[in-house]
Scaffold this motif. Sequence first.
Motif, PDB file in Angstrom:
ATOM      1  N   VAL A 149     -17.577  12.369  19.183  1.00 27.29           N
ATOM      2  CA  VAL A 149     -18.272  12.849  17.721  1.00 27.29           C
ATOM      3  C   VAL A 149     -19.409  12.186  17.905  1.00 27.29           C
ATOM      4  N   MET A 150     -20.451  12.881  17.493  1.00 29.78           N
ATOM      5  CA  MET A 150     -21.892  12.416  17.794  1.00 29.78           C
ATOM      6  C   MET A 150     -22.410  11.840  16.487  1.00 29.78           C
ATOM      7  N   GLU A 151     -23.214  10.610  16.199  1.00 32.50           N
ATOM      8  CA  GLU A 151     -23.645  10.154  15.136  1.00 32.50           C
ATOM      9  C   GLU A 151     -24.723  11.110  14.685  1.00 32.50           C
ATOM     10  N   LYS A 152     -24.633  11.117  13.126  1.00 34.39           N
ATOM     11  CA  LYS A 152     -25.835  12.125  12.395  1.00 34.39           C
ATOM     12  C   LYS A 152     -27.121  11.923  12.943  1.00 34.39           C
ATOM     13  N   LYS A 153     -27.671  13.205  13.232  1.00 33.70           N
ATOM     14  CA  LYS A 153     -29.033  13.449  13.640  1.00 33.70           C
ATOM     15  C   LYS A 153     -30.222  14.002  12.839  1.00 33.70           C
ATOM     16  N   GLY A 154     -29.448  15.105  12.150  1.00 27.78           N
ATOM     17  CA  GLY A 154     -30.347  15.854  11.258  1.00 27.78           C
ATOM     18  C   GLY A 154     -30.789  17.161  12.103  1.00 27.78           C
ATOM     19  N   GLN A 155     -31.776  17.830  11.396  1.00 23.75           N
ATOM     20  CA  GLN A 155     -32.619  18.869  11.891  1.00 23.75           C
ATOM     21  C   GLN A 155     -33.583  18.508  12.912  1.00 23.75           C
ATOM     22  N   VAL A 156     -33.773  19.355  13.872  1.00 21.97           N
ATOM     23  CA  VAL A 156     -34.934  19.046  14.729  1.00 21.97           C
ATOM     24  C   VAL A 156     -35.661  20.252  14.727  1.00 21.97           C
ATOM     25  N   VAL A 157     -36.837  20.546  14.262  1.00 25.28           N
ATOM     26  CA  VAL A 157     -37.403  21.668  14.113  1.00 25.28           C
ATOM     27  C   VAL A 157     -36.758  22.791  13.709  1.00 25.28           C
ATOM     28  N   GLY A 158     -35.671  22.776  12.694  1.00 24.22           N
ATOM     29  CA  GLY A 158     -34.919  23.843  12.218  1.00 24.22           C
ATOM     30  C   GLY A 158     -33.630  24.062  12.979  1.00 24.22           C
ATOM     31  N   PHE A 159     -33.353  23.088  14.060  1.00 24.37           N
ATOM     32  CA  PHE A 159     -32.188  23.257  14.756  1.00 24.37           C
ATOM     33  C   PHE A 159     -31.360  22.181  14.174  1.00 24.37           C
ATOM     34  N   ASP A 160     -30.079  22.452  13.718  1.00 19.04           N
ATOM     35  CA  ASP A 160     -29.281  21.326  13.256  1.00 19.04           C
ATOM     36  C   ASP A 160     -28.135  20.820  14.421  1.00 19.04           C
ATOM     37  N   MET A 161     -28.610  19.639  14.699  1.00 19.75           N
ATOM     38  CA  MET A 161     -28.040  18.890  15.720  1.00 19.75           C
ATOM     39  C   MET A 161     -26.702  18.343  15.418  1.00 19.75           C
ATOM     40  N   ASP A 162     -26.366  18.240  14.033  1.00 20.20           N
ATOM     41  CA  ASP A 162     -25.023  18.107  13.457  1.00 20.20           C
ATOM     42  C   ASP A 162     -24.315  19.244  13.525  1.00 20.20           C
ATOM     43  N   ASP A 163     -24.594  20.330  13.619  1.00 21.18           N
ATOM     44  CA  ASP A 163     -24.028  21.505  13.537  1.00 21.18           C
ATOM     45  C   ASP A 163     -23.802  22.041  14.921  1.00 21.18           C
ATOM     46  N   THR A 164     -23.261  21.401  15.951  1.00 20.35           N
ATOM     47  CA  THR A 164     -23.445  21.700  17.257  1.00 20.35           C
ATOM     48  C   THR A 164     -22.381  21.128  18.194  1.00 20.35           C
ATOM     49  N   ILE A 165     -22.071  21.890  19.013  1.00 21.74           N
ATOM     50  CA  ILE A 165     -20.872  21.478  19.957  1.00 21.74           C
ATOM     51  C   ILE A 165     -21.396  21.330  21.207  1.00 21.74           C
ATOM     52  N   TYR A 166     -21.039  20.198  21.984  1.00 20.57           N
ATOM     53  CA  TYR A 166     -21.623  20.020  23.268  1.00 20.57           C
ATOM     54  C   TYR A 166     -20.598  19.974  24.477  1.00 20.57           C
ATOM     55  N   ILE A 167     -20.655  20.931  25.526  1.00 19.18           N
ATOM     56  CA  ILE A 167     -19.727  21.141  26.536  1.00 19.18           C
ATOM     57  C   ILE A 167     -20.533  21.021  27.885  1.00 19.18           C
ATOM     58  N   PRO A 168     -19.651  20.820  28.914  1.00 19.96           N
ATOM     59  CA  PRO A 168     -20.332  20.919  30.322  1.00 19.96           C
ATOM     60  C   PRO A 168     -21.163  22.021  30.316  1.00 19.96           C
ATOM     61  N   ALA A 169     -22.450  22.031  31.126  1.00 17.18           N
ATOM     62  CA  ALA A 169     -23.237  23.170  31.344  1.00 17.18           C
ATOM     63  C   ALA A 169     -22.680  24.195  32.223  1.00 17.18           C
ATOM     64  N   ALA A 170     -21.641  23.765  33.196  1.00 22.86           N
ATOM     65  CA  ALA A 170     -21.095  24.622  34.102  1.00 22.86           C
ATOM     66  C   ALA A 170     -19.996  25.436  33.287  1.00 22.86           C
ATOM     67  N   LYS A 171     -19.324  24.775  32.400  1.00 20.14           N
ATOM     68  CA  LYS A 171     -18.529  25.630  31.687  1.00 20.14           C
ATOM     69  C   LYS A 171     -19.125  26.735  30.574  1.00 20.14           C
TER      70      LYS A 171
END
Length: 397
Positions: A186-208
Amino acid sequence: MRYSDLISLSYRTVTSHKLRSALTALGLIIGIAAVVVLTSIGRGIHTFVLSEFTQFGTNLIGVRPGKTTTFGVSGATISTVRPLVMADVVSLSKVENIIAASPSVQGNARIEAGEKQRRTNVLGVGSAVPEIWKIKVSSGRFLPEESNPRAFAVLGNKLAAELFGTASPLGRRIRIGSDRFRVIGVMEKKGQVVGFDMDDTIYIPAAKALELFNRESLMEIHLLYNSNAAVAEVEKAIKRNLIARHGSEDFTIVTQNQMLKSMDSILNILTLAVAALGSISLLVGSVGILTIMTIAVSERVSEIGLLRAVGAERQTIFQLFLCEALALSGAGGLCGVLLGIAIVRILDAALPALPVELAWGYIVAAFIVSLLIGMAAGVAPAMKAARLEPLEALRTE
């Protein structure tokens, strides 16, 4: 007449007609205040956007598939462009002065965790993303570096709370689209970056992510380079590497500095545009000064005649009326600046989400313009007063 007497007489003339002087200066006050407020909002947005873009640092380079520069080739040649693949990421990570490289694939998918489900942003990335984007993991770990990536997922802080509440999501199984993934961090809080909510995001491997969204090409490759290296040399090295792999320059390299320069120029134009919009009120104020000074000349013809009769030169009469116009515009400009600064302070306190920052360059320029407006508006009436003959002026008494 001494300059001190000239200024004193002009001041007494302006203050002897308080209501008329106040109404005359009102146009300038509103105009200057409008310029201060609008440019402060423009400057605040300018600073906010640039700070958002620099959250990830300034020594970043992005590589995108396709060449943005047009060479006049036919549309049939588009199919010959090679996509950016995972092997390109591995190759670029070995380029001199490149510290880390990460692929990037972005999309939107439905996430299911038990009985809860929602749609959110899905980022297909590599293991180097925390180092490149300067983000941290609050619990668990980030995606490992694997030649054959497994179905792991790392949740943004907000997404983890909405899907699992206060319970730990580590080790839990979730479904992204039609595929199952295991949560490992689970990532630390980052907030929004130019309108993109980094906290409402899921990270997966690029190949997947390529499989999930049925894509052949990566959307972008993010590179972190040594801050001591010349960006032009790093850019050349990247270009040589990819041309050797692809056979042609079928990609676009975008540096963070280029993005910041483009954004800075756009935002400067925006600030200048809102300043010009506020300056319309200054023109209205100049008309008011011109009108009042013209009326003042007509009302004070006998006074002008008396001054001329006792020896005042035409230049002195001209200076007297011009000084009155400058006094009006100076007072209006100063009051406008103070009013504008007060409004900006109130906006900053009442609306914390609205980025405002006093643009002192524009404020000083607006005040100088108000003085120039007073001077320009006072020249014609002052010249008219200076041309009056003493005897003709005294006959109006």
